[in-house]
Design a protein around this motif. Structure first.
Motif, PDB file in Angstrom:
ATOM      1  N   ALA A  15       0.827  -1.208   0.000  1.00 46.44           N
ATOM      2  CA  ALA A  15       0.000   0.000   0.000  1.00 46.44           C
ATOM      3  C   ALA A  15       0.859   1.255   0.000  1.00 46.44           C
ATOM      4  O   ALA A  15       0.461   2.285  -0.539  1.00 46.44           O
ATOM      5  CB  ALA A  15      -0.924  -0.002   1.220  1.00 46.44           C
ATOM      6  N   CYS A  16       2.051   1.188   0.578  1.00 48.83           N
ATOM      7  CA  CYS A  16       2.939   2.342   0.653  1.00 48.83           C
ATOM      8  C   CYS A  16       3.934   2.393  -0.498  1.00 48.83           C
ATOM      9  O   CYS A  16       4.709   3.332  -0.603  1.00 48.83           O
ATOM     10  CB  CYS A  16       3.716   2.332   1.969  1.00 48.83           C
ATOM     11  N   ALA A  17       3.925   1.369  -1.336  1.00 51.85           N
ATOM     12  CA  ALA A  17       4.885   1.317  -2.443  1.00 51.85           C
ATOM     13  C   ALA A  17       4.615   2.440  -3.431  1.00 51.85           C
ATOM     14  O   ALA A  17       3.506   2.967  -3.529  1.00 51.85           O
ATOM     15  CB  ALA A  17       4.799  -0.033  -3.153  1.00 51.85           C
ATOM     16  N   ALA A  18       5.631   2.783  -4.177  1.00 48.11           N
ATOM     17  CA  ALA A  18       5.512   3.831  -5.190  1.00 48.11           C
ATOM     18  C   ALA A  18       4.531   3.401  -6.267  1.00 48.11           C
ATOM     19  O   ALA A  18       4.392   2.218  -6.559  1.00 48.11           O
ATOM     20  CB  ALA A  18       6.877   4.110  -5.818  1.00 48.11           C
ATOM     21  N   PRO A  19       3.814   4.355  -6.869  1.00 45.92           N
ATOM     22  CA  PRO A  19       2.893   3.996  -7.937  1.00 45.92           C
ATOM     23  C   PRO A  19       3.651   3.410  -9.119  1.00 45.92           C
ATOM     24  O   PRO A  19       4.839   3.651  -9.296  1.00 45.92           O
ATOM     25  CB  PRO A  19       2.240   5.327  -8.313  1.00 45.92           C
ATOM     26  N   LEU A  20       2.941   2.640  -9.954  1.00 48.68           N
ATOM     27  CA  LEU A  20       3.568   2.000 -11.094  1.00 48.68           C
ATOM     28  C   LEU A  20       4.024   3.012 -12.139  1.00 48.68           C
ATOM     29  O   LEU A  20       4.952   2.783 -12.874  1.00 48.68           O
ATOM     30  CB  LEU A  20       2.606   0.996 -11.729  1.00 48.68           C
ATOM     31  N   ARG A  21       3.348   4.162 -12.223  1.00 45.00           N
ATOM     32  CA  ARG A  21       3.774   5.197 -13.145  1.00 45.00           C
ATOM     33  C   ARG A  21       3.819   6.510 -12.384  1.00 45.00           C
ATOM     34  O   ARG A  21       3.034   6.751 -11.493  1.00 45.00           O
ATOM     35  CB  ARG A  21       2.841   5.295 -14.346  1.00 45.00           C
ATOM     36  N   ALA A  22       4.732   7.331 -12.755  1.00 47.88           N
ATOM     37  CA  ALA A  22       4.859   8.618 -12.091  1.00 47.88           C
ATOM     38  C   ALA A  22       4.025   9.646 -12.832  1.00 47.88           C
ATOM     39  O   ALA A  22       4.044   9.707 -14.051  1.00 47.88           O
ATOM     40  CB  ALA A  22       6.322   9.039 -12.072  1.00 47.88           C
ATOM     41  N   GLU A  23       3.281  10.416 -12.079  1.00 49.03           N
ATOM     42  CA  GLU A  23       2.458  11.474 -12.654  1.00 49.03           C
ATOM     43  C   GLU A  23       3.268  12.764 -12.619  1.00 49.03           C
ATOM     44  O   GLU A  23       3.962  13.047 -11.656  1.00 49.03           O
ATOM     45  CB  GLU A  23       1.193  11.608 -11.816  1.00 49.03           C
ATOM     46  N   ARG A 116      13.386  19.234 -31.403  1.00 48.20           N
ATOM     47  CA  ARG A 116      14.553  19.933 -31.971  1.00 48.20           C
ATOM     48  C   ARG A 116      14.146  20.792 -33.160  1.00 48.20           C
ATOM     49  O   ARG A 116      14.571  21.940 -33.272  1.00 48.20           O
ATOM     50  CB  ARG A 116      15.622  18.916 -32.396  1.00 48.20           C
ATOM     51  N   ARG A 117      13.329  20.250 -34.048  1.00 48.12           N
ATOM     52  CA  ARG A 117      12.888  21.005 -35.233  1.00 48.12           C
ATOM     53  C   ARG A 117      12.150  22.284 -34.870  1.00 48.12           C
ATOM     54  O   ARG A 117      12.281  23.295 -35.538  1.00 48.12           O
ATOM     55  CB  ARG A 117      11.959  20.149 -36.108  1.00 48.12           C
ATOM     56  N   HIS A 118      11.379  22.235 -33.779  1.00 47.56           N
ATOM     57  CA  HIS A 118      10.517  23.363 -33.435  1.00 47.56           C
ATOM     58  C   HIS A 118      10.955  24.103 -32.172  1.00 47.56           C
ATOM     59  O   HIS A 118      10.212  24.972 -31.700  1.00 47.56           O
ATOM     60  CB  HIS A 118       9.073  22.882 -33.296  1.00 47.56           C
ATOM     61  N   ALA A 119      12.150  23.771 -31.644  1.00 48.96           N
ATOM     62  CA  ALA A 119      12.702  24.433 -30.446  1.00 48.96           C
ATOM     63  C   ALA A 119      11.715  24.392 -29.281  1.00 48.96           C
ATOM     64  O   ALA A 119      11.389  25.413 -28.678  1.00 48.96           O
ATOM     65  CB  ALA A 119      13.132  25.859 -30.765  1.00 48.96           C
ATOM     66  N   VAL A 120      11.260  23.193 -28.944  1.00 48.05           N
ATOM     67  CA  VAL A 120      10.289  22.988 -27.869  1.00 48.05           C
ATOM     68  C   VAL A 120      10.983  22.325 -26.685  1.00 48.05           C
ATOM     69  O   VAL A 120      11.613  21.275 -26.828  1.00 48.05           O
ATOM     70  CB  VAL A 120       9.116  22.108 -28.356  1.00 48.05           C
ATOM     71  N   VAL A 121      10.849  22.918 -25.510  1.00 51.79           N
ATOM     72  CA  VAL A 121      11.399  22.353 -24.278  1.00 51.79           C
ATOM     73  C   VAL A 121      10.452  21.255 -23.805  1.00 51.79           C
ATOM     74  O   VAL A 121       9.263  21.507 -23.585  1.00 51.79           O
ATOM     75  CB  VAL A 121      11.548  23.429 -23.184  1.00 51.79           C
ATOM     76  N   THR A 122      10.972  20.043 -23.661  1.00 51.08           N
ATOM     77  CA  THR A 122      10.155  18.911 -23.235  1.00 51.08           C
ATOM     78  C   THR A 122      10.348  18.667 -21.743  1.00 51.08           C
ATOM     79  O   THR A 122      11.471  18.660 -21.238  1.00 51.08           O
ATOM     80  CB  THR A 122      10.515  17.655 -24.031  1.00 51.08           C
ATOM     81  N   ILE A 123       9.230  18.460 -21.049  1.00 52.96           N
ATOM     82  CA  ILE A 123       9.229  18.250 -19.599  1.00 52.96           C
ATOM     83  C   ILE A 123       8.452  16.970 -19.335  1.00 52.96           C
ATOM     84  O   ILE A 123       7.349  16.775 -19.853  1.00 52.96           O
ATOM     85  CB  ILE A 123       8.565  19.440 -18.872  1.00 52.96           C
ATOM     86  N   THR A 124       9.021  16.091 -18.513  1.00 53.33           N
ATOM     87  CA  THR A 124       8.421  14.779 -18.287  1.00 53.33           C
ATOM     88  C   THR A 124       8.647  14.302 -16.860  1.00 53.33           C
ATOM     89  O   THR A 124       9.486  14.833 -16.140  1.00 53.33           O
ATOM     90  CB  THR A 124       9.015  13.746 -19.275  1.00 53.33           C
ATOM     91  N   SER A 125       7.914  13.262 -16.484  1.00 50.55           N
ATOM     92  CA  SER A 125       8.157  12.584 -15.214  1.00 50.55           C
ATOM     93  C   SER A 125       8.945  11.293 -15.434  1.00 50.55           C
ATOM     94  O   SER A 125       9.248  10.587 -14.482  1.00 50.55           O
ATOM     95  CB  SER A 125       6.823  12.256 -14.524  1.00 50.55           C
ATOM     96  N   ASP A 126       9.301  11.005 -16.689  1.00 53.74           N
ATOM     97  CA  ASP A 126      10.023   9.774 -17.038  1.00 53.74           C
ATOM     98  C   ASP A 126      11.527  10.039 -17.055  1.00 53.74           C
ATOM     99  O   ASP A 126      12.046  10.653 -17.991  1.00 53.74           O
ATOM    100  CB  ASP A 126       9.562   9.282 -18.408  1.00 53.74           C
TER     101      ASP A 126
END
Length: 172
Positions: A15-23, A116-126
């Protein structure tokens, strides 16, 4: 028998374990945008890269949209989001940043190329996306929040961050 206490302990641990995917932590992700140079001002659209046929990606997109609601004011910007399907990455044109949802590891190369083509900063939890220099910023949380910036990925999209921000994060 001692099975009952062992089962109770195992249940508590699970129950206290980390979720399977990070939000993705939207408050932190939107705050990261304010450290870009120059910082965004006024209405700021941020893409949500999503795979419509992927449950984890869709769940992450819904959570991001719920957190942003009608808009999040950060610094001098009002951040709003719009979905961009992973199958139509040319739709990133015109965006300054994109939240990369969970479950897209197979598409990280394509996402990075479009960013890269569109100069977009990508932000993720992965963290794997950031480690592989496919995403610029990674935000992970557990006992504490860790923000990681990949220098190679940042240079590839021509992103610059304020020095105060870079002193507070992990650069790789």
């Amino acid at each position: 028998m001692r099975i009952a206490p062992i089962l109770r302990a195992a249940t508590l641990i699970l129950a206290c374990a980390a979720p399977l995917r990070a939000e993705l932590s939207v408050p932190i992700a939107t705050r990261v945008l304010t450290f870009l140079l120059p910082a965004p001002r006024g209405p700021t659209q941020v893409a949500i890269v999503v795979a419509p046929d992927n449950a984890a990606s869709l769940a992450d997109a819904v959570a991001i949209e719920r957190a942003v609601g009608g808009g999040v004011a950060v610094g001098g910007a009002l951040v709003r989001t719009r979905r961009v399907p992973v199958t139509a990455l040319e739709g990133l044109r015109g965006y300054r940043a994109a939240f990369v949802t969970a479950g897209l590891r197979g598409a990280h190369d394509d996402i990075a190329a479009a960013a890269r083509r569109h100069a977009v900063v990508t932000i993720t939890s992965d963290p794997a996306c950031v480690q592989a220099a496919r995403c610029v910023v990674g935000i992970t949380s557990g006992t504490r929040v860790q923000i990681t910036v990949n220098r190679v990925a940042a240079r590839a999209v021509h992103a610059r961050f304020g020095s105060a921000f870079l002193m507070l994060v992990k650069e790789i």
